[in-house]
Design an enzyme around this catalytic site. Structure first.
Site: not given
Length: 461
Positions: A250-251, A270, A326, A376
């Site tokens: 949740g960032g 999610d 993401d 990432c």
């Protein structure tokens, strides 16, 4: 910089990564010697932490300068036990990102190893290198008669071979610092109920950075710099409806809500229930009310009924002004990462899932809306190749300039044009060894000394 050996990879994975970084397009662009140097730099960089800690400030609640001041007051309290030579606290605003504060990491430091040893898992060891204490679930082995108050050396198990509950371990491991045990051995490995809390409080870490445990939880949020960039590149505006497809923990979800002034709707999905609980906790901690989180598989988030009108998923096509994907990925850009035990098959398994998510994202996005894709990882297959595939598969998508653009351009190798590569944003930590000395001012090196990360921004025409 090279305190630790290069990241430990299976031979097939090392060969695969080398073929990526020495592909024909890269060789044509920079030459064999430079490409080879960058690849070896990457393997070294990944096993070491960045030279700073990045804090995302909750500027929807207070000004950056006010948060900076409060953070300085709180962190100086941690330094009461330090010697005069050790007391040095810098908190530097980022030059281009209005809600980021940077704190230098002191290390590697000369720390003497002790006889009494505690062994922790690789994930726990990586967290220690970024300023964390050792929490009990991360402890794998400790001395038979260890008791609270004992001073111990902490080692990270690189290959996941240490048996939980062991009294010692002589396998492949690395030293991360010294600490003081907060619990007795029987309490750590209690079979009746899982132990919680700090097991070893680090007092002499190899890399010293402030502990943020309980420090201004609603004003200072630890987040990697490229992850903060993503929220700004998405560019959410007040009143819009935004979808974060793979939202935990949740960032980025909370950052999106903060950037839009908590005005509008931020829908977070999610597929794992306890991760949804974490999103709710973060939103509550940061006083954000525009976030709605659902436990749902984002690949199935498009409703087959265009007239479907419910608040939660699945959603009708063209329901969102902006979508953040993401994507789940191999994570081969995370730092510090001293060992990766994954097989090549596991690393390559993410591409099909990412494409399923892409299909759903494009359908859910309104015409004229913005889609941001990020990972990432450092592989071509999960980054530039996915962009090339998306542009070929969805003629409605066009690449867009990114703001801010503080990383490098995309990596050659996927058949994209130079103009298209310049529109992409790849954070390449291997370049820090070539172009930025560690002694350079923090704001100058911060944009390169990051985790490996990738961002692409699309407009749906």
């Amino acid at each position: 910089m090279s305190v630790y050996p290069r990241i430990s990879l299976k031979p097939e994975v090392a060969d695969y990564l080398k073929s990526v970084f020495l592909n024909t397009e890269v060789l044509a662009a920079v030459g064999h010697q430079e490409a080879e140097s960058r690849f070896h730099n990457l393997l070294t960089c990944l096993s070491h932490p960045p030279s700073y800690t990045c804090v995302r400030a909750s500027t929807h609640l207070a000004s950056l300068e006010e948060i900076r001041h409060k953070l300085g007051v709180e962190l100086k309290k941690q330094m009461c036990s330090f010697s005069a030579e050790e007391v040095s606290l810098q908190i530097v605003p980022h030059l281009k990102i209005p809600d980021v504060l940077l704190l230098p990491v002191d290390g590697p430091r000369p720390v003497k190893q002790l006889r009494s040893e505690v062994v922790v898992g690789a994930q726990c060891g990586s967290a220690v290198l970024r300023g964390a204490n050792v929490f009990t679930p991360g402890i794998l082995a400790c001395p038979k008669y260890m008791k609270a108050g004992d001073v111990v050396s902490v080692f990270s198990d690189l290959e996941g071979r240490c048996t939980r509950g062991a009294t010692s371990f002589q396998g492949k491991r690395v030293f991360v610092g010294n600490g003081v045990a907060e619990m007795n051995r029987p309490s750590i490995f209690c079979v009746d109920k899982p132990a919680k809390g700090i097991g070893v409080r680090m007092v002499e870490p190899l890399y010293r950075s402030p502990s943020f445990d309980g420090v201004l939880p609603n004003l200072a949020f630890l987040q990697n710099l490229p992850s903060v960039v993503v929220g700004h590149v998405l560019g959410p505006c007040p009143g819009e409806r935004i979808l974060d497809m793979c939202a935990a923990p949740g960032g980025k979800t909370c950052h999106i809500a903060a950037v839009m002034g908590d005005q509008g709707d931020v829908v977070a999905l999610d597929r794992i229930r306890n991760k949804i609980d974490r999103i709710h906790q973060n939103a509550q901690m940061l006083h954000l009310r525009s976030i709605k989180a659902y436990c749902f598989n984002s690949t199935q988030a498009v409703s087959s009924d265009p007239a479907h009108k419910t608040e939660g998923p699945p959603f009708p096509p063209e329901s969102f002004d902006r979508v953040l994907l993401d994507a789940p990925c191999s994570g081969l850009g995370q730092r510090p990462n001293m060992a990766c035990t994954w097989s090549l098959k596991a690393i390559c398994s993410y591409q099909p899932l990412q494409r399923k998510l892409f299909h759903a994202a494009v359908q859910l996005l309104k015409k004229g809306g913005v889609l941001v894709y990020s990972t990432c990882t450092v592989t071509l297959a999960e980054n530039e190749e996915q962009v090339a595939w998306a542009l070929a598969t969805f003629p409605c998508l066009t690449l867009q300039p990114q703001e801010p653009h503080i990383g490098g351009e995309g990596m050659p190798g996927a058949g994209l044009s130079p103009e298209q590569l310049r529109l992409l944003q790849r954070f390449s930590p291997e370049l820090i060894l070539d172009q930025t000395e560690k002694t350079a001012p923090l704001p100058c090196r911060a944009d390169r000394d990051t985790i490996g990360f990738f961002i692409a921004k699309f407009l749906k025409n």
